[in-house]
Design an enzyme around this catalytic site. Structure first.
Site, short mmCIF file in Angstrom:
data_model
loop_
_atom_site.label_atom_id
_atom_site.label_comp_id
_atom_site.label_asym_id
_atom_site.label_seq_id
_atom_site.Cartn_x
_atom_site.Cartn_y
_atom_site.Cartn_z
N ARG A 90 0.84 -1.21 0.00
CA ARG A 90 0.00 0.00 0.00
C ARG A 90 0.87 1.25 0.00
NH1 ARG A 90 -2.67 -3.02 4.00
NH2 ARG A 90 -1.95 -1.67 5.69
N LYS A 174 -12.63 15.70 4.24
CA LYS A 174 -13.82 15.31 3.47
C LYS A 174 -14.66 14.32 4.27
CE LYS A 174 -14.10 11.99 0.85
NZ LYS A 174 -14.75 10.63 0.88
N LYS A 258 -18.86 18.04 -2.72
CA LYS A 258 -18.53 16.92 -3.60
C LYS A 258 -19.80 16.10 -3.85
CE LYS A 258 -15.52 12.84 -4.00
NZ LYS A 258 -14.33 12.13 -3.49
#
Length: 381
Positions: A90, A174, A258
């Protein structure tokens, strides 16, 4: 008061000075934030959507989510990795793309907390002029009155988490609020209210931590809603979000939204015949009716859409704005920049090349997708 009296734990707080300098003639415009913080929020929000066309790369998948995508891209059934090998994989994938992101097209990156705090990759981005951000929501639980609908979690310890993210270099955050939608029964009023409330509380806390909030109302299109129904639900939830943002004193100039694209559900018979132009007009109409003029920008999500459709829809809504006649009753010229915050829509092809050891190909594939999104965000695709 008796000398034995004590304050109830948690009932008193150190108040933050929001009055600003007496020499700042505009401090009254920011009643809920210190003027310096307010100006920083506004500058960051503007930088995320300017110049027109630049957008955000969303890399905020959970650990399980990114592992699933890497395994799918690899296409090798039964291949085993240790936990340490998965973690290193990752890290290397993120580092490969972060170090080569095309700065002409990408303004910011949303990071998962592992990538920001454990891998400490905020500086990798900021040193290249790309703004790091962080995912703020944690998970979802079934809404008690309507168990099929999700309610997003993560508010309880949000402020210290965002303060830690800011310390690690994040400048925005977010929060995603999924909203189920069908032709008649979904979403329920309860689901809309709880998601609007959580998004507004998140936005206020994010600004308290000095981070630009991106509110993400993600209206699902898996069921049988018509385009008309999708427009109705989008307008309703976005309007509710900003009503609650007003109640919590959110500085809209220092925030982004968004949203999803209004569209017929996958099970609605009109979907195969709905034109891209209709999606573009519906999207522009939703924004004109529900997004306050002071919001800094719109960055669309691509979840569930193909790479091609996400670009086509983004281009369509920008084409509607570009070609809007003067004096249009929708006043489309007042809309802020309409850009992207894509994950799969940017990294899919790059990931397939990277898992096969082709790092140069992965970087080239990402840049190709980023350029397509950039052009679409200008209505030039």
């Amino acid at each position: 008061m008796s000398s034995n009296a004590t304050n109830t734990p948690g009932s008193t707080f150190t108040l933050r000075d929001t009055t600003g300098s007496e020499t700042d003639p505009n401090s009254y415009l920011y009643p809920h934030q210190p003027p310096a913080i307010a100006r920083s929020l506004i500058e960051t929000a503007q930088a995320l959507v300017n110049p027109r066309g630049k957008g955000i790369y969303a890399t905020d998948e959970t650990i399980d989510g990114i592992e699933s995508r890497l395994a799918s891209a690899e296409g090798i059934v039964g291949k085993r990795y240790t936990d340490a090998e998965k973690r290193e994989r990752r890290r290397r994938f993120r580092q490969c793309l972060y170090e080569s992101l095309p700065t002409n097209y990408i303004s910011g990156v949303i990071l998962y907390h592992e990538t920001l705090l454990d891998f400490q990759m905020g500086p990798v981005l900021s040193n290249r002029g790309i703004i790091p951000g962080v995912r703020a929501d944690t998970d979802a639980h079934p809404l008690p009155i309507s168990p099929s609908e999700p309610a997003t979690q993560g508010l309880d310890d949000l402020l210290p988490r965002l303060q830690a993210a800011a310390h690690a270099g994040a400048r925005f955050s977010k929060w995603r609020a999924p909203i189920l939608c069908n032709s008649s029964t979904l979403p329920t009023q309860a689901a809309l209210e709880v998601q609007a409330e959580s998004l507004a509380r998140f936005a206020a806390i994010s600004q308290q931590a000095g981070l630009v909030p991106i509110v993400e109302p993600d209206v699902d299109f898996a069921e049988d809603a018509s385009l008309k129904r999708s427009v109705e639900v989008h307008v309703k939830i976005i309007t509710m979000i900003y009503a609650r943002c007003a109640a919590y004193g959110v500085l809209l100039e220092g925030s982004l939204i968004k949203p999803s694209f209004p569209q017929p559900g996958l099970k609605h018979p009109s979907r195969p015949n709905t034109s891209v132009e209709a999606i573009g007009l519906a999207t522009a109409t939703v924004l004109a009716r529900s997004v306050p003029i002071s919001v800094a920008g719109v960055v669309f999500l691509s979840g569930g859409l193909s790479d091609a459709d996400s670009v086509r829809y983004l281009n369509a809504v920008n084409a509607v704005v570009n070609n809007a006649p003067s004096g249009s009753p929708l006043c489309l010229s007042r809309l802020p920049n309409l850009s992207f915050s894509f994950g799969r829509g940017l990294q899919g092809s790059a990931m397939q090349k990277w898992v096969r050891g082709d790092e140069a190909g992965a970087k080239a594939a990402f840049e190709e997708r980023a350029k397509a999104c950039f052009l679409a965000a200008r209505g030039e695709a």
